[in-house]
Design an enzyme around this catalytic site. Structure first.
Site, PDB file in Angstrom:
ATOM      1  N   TYR A   7       0.949  -1.170   0.022  1.00 38.66           N
ATOM      2  CA  TYR A   7      -0.208   0.044   0.044  1.00 38.66           C
ATOM      3  C   TYR A   7       1.001   1.255  -0.069  1.00 38.66           C
ATOM      4  O   TYR A   7       0.674   2.185  -0.750  1.00 38.66           O
ATOM      5  CB  TYR A   7      -0.993   0.033   1.234  1.00 38.66           C
ATOM      6  CG  TYR A   7      -1.653   1.473   1.378  1.00 38.66           C
ATOM      7  CD1 TYR A   7      -2.872   1.511   0.337  1.00 38.66           C
ATOM      8  CD2 TYR A   7      -1.472   2.224   2.345  1.00 38.66           C
ATOM      9  CE1 TYR A   7      -3.632   2.544   0.534  1.00 38.66           C
ATOM     10  CE2 TYR A   7      -2.097   3.483   2.311  1.00 38.66           C
ATOM     11  CZ  TYR A   7      -3.100   3.583   1.382  1.00 38.66           C
ATOM     12  OH  TYR A   7      -3.891   4.694   1.587  1.00 38.66           O
ATOM     13  N   LYS A  15       1.249   4.348  -2.840  1.00 41.77           N
ATOM     14  CA  LYS A  15       1.087   5.918  -2.665  1.00 41.77           C
ATOM     15  C   LYS A  15       2.228   6.588  -2.888  1.00 41.77           C
ATOM     16  O   LYS A  15       2.120   7.786  -3.250  1.00 41.77           O
ATOM     17  CB  LYS A  15       0.534   5.934  -1.247  1.00 41.77           C
ATOM     18  CG  LYS A  15      -0.914   5.509  -0.995  1.00 41.77           C
ATOM     19  CD  LYS A  15      -1.859   6.333  -1.980  1.00 41.77           C
ATOM     20  CE  LYS A  15      -3.602   5.882  -1.895  1.00 41.77           C
ATOM     21  NZ  LYS A  15      -4.353   6.289  -2.715  1.00 41.77           N
TER      22      LYS A  15
END
Length: 237
Positions: free
Chosen positions: A153, A157
């Protein structure tokens, strides 16, 4: 001046809150998400309360053909997008990398990176044709500093931030603006999705914390979009 605002992931959370804030200012909206029923409800609410036009589309940003078809439809209809807000994103699972599920990994890569690329790649040329437009990408503090059990994750990002920077460089000879918004912890149904519907686990994430609200981020997004032509906000954290 009335603008047209295109928002992905607009059915809940930051996307929905952002749609409401722009509607309050009288701007027209193009709202996209997979949950068309929720979008229809938002459309009805906003058009009833404000003097705006709201167009809704069922869209999975990971489906490039669907993104391309919508882009072509907008072009044929001579719809000019003034502000593109790439809000669609997902966290799936919270495990050490070596224990993480490949389906969770691929989901995050597909939505957070590939979906973002698909939407920008199709809509940016329409802005360049008019030499006008603003792209606001929703990143995360997780793209700045990694945290436990979220390696993939955080990587996705980080990609949002670097992709934004690269596109800003590639469009430097135009009047296109590119901004990355990187919030910390925001209380939405984000965590419920991460834990595959387990609301108790999701709730525990926010215990003892006065987390940001979707409306906080929405107000910042509107502020960024309202800056004069001479002002380019590259990043806000």
């Amino acid at each position: 001046m009335k603008k047209t605002i295109f928002i992905t992931g607009a059915s809940t959370g930051i996307g929905k809150a952002t749609a409401i804030e722009f509607a309050k200012e009288g701007h027209n909206l193009i709202l996209c998400a997979r949950q068309i029923d929720k979008l229809e409800t938002i459309k009805e609410m906003l058009e009833k309360q404000y003097e705006v036009t709201v167009e809704v589309h069922k869209l999975d940003v990971t489906d490039y053909d669907a993104v391309k078809q919508l882009s072509e439809k907008l072009k044929q209809s001579n719809v000019n997008i003034d502000v593109l807000i790439n809000n669609a994103g997902v966290a799936s699972g919270l495990d050490k990398f070596q224990d993480s599920d490949m389906a969770d990994i691929e989901k995050m890569i597909n939505v957070n990176i590939k979906g973002l690329i698909y939407v920008i790649r199709e809509l940016l040329p329409l802005m360049i044709e008019r030499n006008s437009g603003h792209i606001i990408n929703i990143g995360s503090t997780a793209g700045i500093v990694a945290y436990s059990k979220a390696a993939v994750y955080c990587a996705t990002k980080s990609a949002v931030k670097l992709l934004s920077d690269g596109i800003r460089i590639d469009t430097i000879d135009t009047d296109i603006k590119i901004t990355t918004v990187q919030p910390g912890i925001v209380e939405t149904d984000f965590s419920t999705v991460r834990f595959h519907g387990d609301k108790e686990m999701a709730k525990a994430i926010y215990e003892g914390i006065e987390a940001l609200k979707p409306e906080d981020i929405a107000e910042i997004i509107v502020y960024i979009a309202n800056q004069p032509k001479r002002v380019q906000i590259s990043d806000i954290t």
